[in-house]
Scaffold this active site. Sequence first.
Site, PDB file in Angstrom:
ATOM      1  N   SER A   7      19.202  39.919 -35.378  1.00  0.00           N
ATOM      2  CA  SER A   7      19.120  39.334 -34.046  1.00  0.00           C
ATOM      3  C   SER A   7      19.000  37.816 -34.127  1.00  0.00           C
ATOM      4  CB  SER A   7      17.911  39.892 -33.293  1.00  0.00           C
ATOM      5  OG  SER A   7      17.701  39.164 -32.103  1.00  0.00           O
ATOM      6  N   HIS A  32      23.380  40.671 -33.459  1.00  0.00           N
ATOM      7  CA  HIS A  32      22.703  41.217 -32.290  1.00  0.00           C
ATOM      8  C   HIS A  32      22.326  40.060 -31.368  1.00  0.00           C
ATOM      9  CE1 HIS A  32      20.586  44.418 -30.177  1.00  0.00           C
ATOM     10  NE2 HIS A  32      19.590  43.555 -29.970  1.00  0.00           N
ATOM     11  N   ASP A  34      20.381  39.025 -28.137  1.00  0.00           N
ATOM     12  CA  ASP A  34      19.334  39.401 -27.182  1.00  0.00           C
ATOM     13  C   ASP A  34      19.318  38.435 -26.011  1.00  0.00           C
ATOM     14  OD1 ASP A  34      17.962  41.724 -28.233  1.00  0.00           O
ATOM     15  OD2 ASP A  34      17.290  40.456 -29.885  1.00  0.00           O
ATOM     16  N   MET A  36      17.756  37.512 -22.357  1.00  0.00           N
ATOM     17  CA  MET A  36      16.577  37.756 -21.521  1.00  0.00           C
ATOM     18  C   MET A  36      16.596  36.818 -20.315  1.00  0.00           C
ATOM     19  SD  MET A  36      13.689  37.882 -24.517  1.00  0.00           S
ATOM     20  CE  MET A  36      13.964  38.774 -26.045  1.00  0.00           C
ATOM     21  N   HIS A  65      22.756  42.811 -26.189  1.00  0.00           N
ATOM     22  CA  HIS A  65      21.650  43.563 -25.593  1.00  0.00           C
ATOM     23  C   HIS A  65      21.161  42.800 -24.364  1.00  0.00           C
ATOM     24  CE1 HIS A  65      17.247  45.152 -26.154  1.00  0.00           C
ATOM     25  NE2 HIS A  65      17.815  45.618 -25.063  1.00  0.00           N
ATOM     26  N   MET A  67      18.788  42.323 -21.598  1.00  0.00           N
ATOM     27  CA  MET A  67      17.464  42.610 -21.043  1.00  0.00           C
ATOM     28  C   MET A  67      17.325  41.824 -19.751  1.00  0.00           C
ATOM     29  SD  MET A  67      15.193  42.596 -24.550  1.00  0.00           S
ATOM     30  CE  MET A  67      16.289  41.518 -25.486  1.00  0.00           C
ATOM     31  N   MET A 136      14.025  51.124 -28.086  1.00  0.00           N
ATOM     32  CA  MET A 136      13.155  49.971 -28.290  1.00  0.00           C
ATOM     33  C   MET A 136      11.874  50.430 -28.989  1.00  0.00           C
ATOM     34  SD  MET A 136      14.726  47.310 -27.272  1.00  0.00           S
ATOM     35  CE  MET A 136      13.320  46.194 -27.474  1.00  0.00           C
ATOM     36  N   ASP A 174      15.410  48.775 -32.278  1.00  0.00           N
ATOM     37  CA  ASP A 174      15.161  47.338 -32.196  1.00  0.00           C
ATOM     38  C   ASP A 174      13.676  47.086 -31.988  1.00  0.00           C
ATOM     39  OD1 ASP A 174      15.129  44.622 -31.697  1.00  0.00           O
ATOM     40  OD2 ASP A 174      16.403  44.706 -29.915  1.00  0.00           O
TER      41      ASP A 174
END
Length: 220
Positions: A7, A32, A34, A36, A65, A67, A136, A174
């Site tokens: 990540s 990866h 992430d 947010m 991913h 979020m 998760m 993850d």
Amino acid sequence: MIQLAPSILSADFSRLGESVSQIERGGAHFIHVDVMDGHFVPNISFGAAVMKSLVGKTDLPFDVHLMIEDPDKYLEDFVTDQTEYIVVHEEACVHLHRTIQHIKSLGIKAGVAINPATSLTMLDYILEDVDLVLIMSVNPGFGGQKFIPSALEKAKALAGIKKECGLDFKIEIDGGITLDNVKEVTDAGVEIVVAGSSVFGAEDPEKRVKEFLDIYKESE
């Protein structure tokens, strides 16, 4: 085949290109990403522009991913020639089936993530439609958290459902993954392992990736 997806949330953003080159040389399988938004999770990371800055500078595919709340508004932003998966949270989608189909309509493999307290039963009517399920093993929002052990039982149960129903989605995990627990995780049926601080926090990320892959070989 077990795969590693470091990540970049834990990478040094002042030298992001170099950091990605290190994990690529080590043999990583995915980057990866992430994302947010400060609403669905209590943190803000980065958007599509950072990911797109790596297009053409690495051969690694992107495992995105999201979020974020209302992910349908932003799916197109993360579509590139290197985007392999876009993963949304079950908890963030009002109409999960519609969102999964939206991702697939963009030519991208679709995944769904579930938080530590979310039951697998929430996925009963979507498993046939997804390409990946992300478990998760920490509460989403921050890197460097400790692994939540109950994620192992969830992974084992999901692997059992996958086998029993003859489905072919990938199982990803993850959060809190280290060299000390990764074999236990892959033995539980996980096929794609996300590792952030344990890779990019190492003195030599390239070497750390190789250490993960050496453990993988023992599990296969």
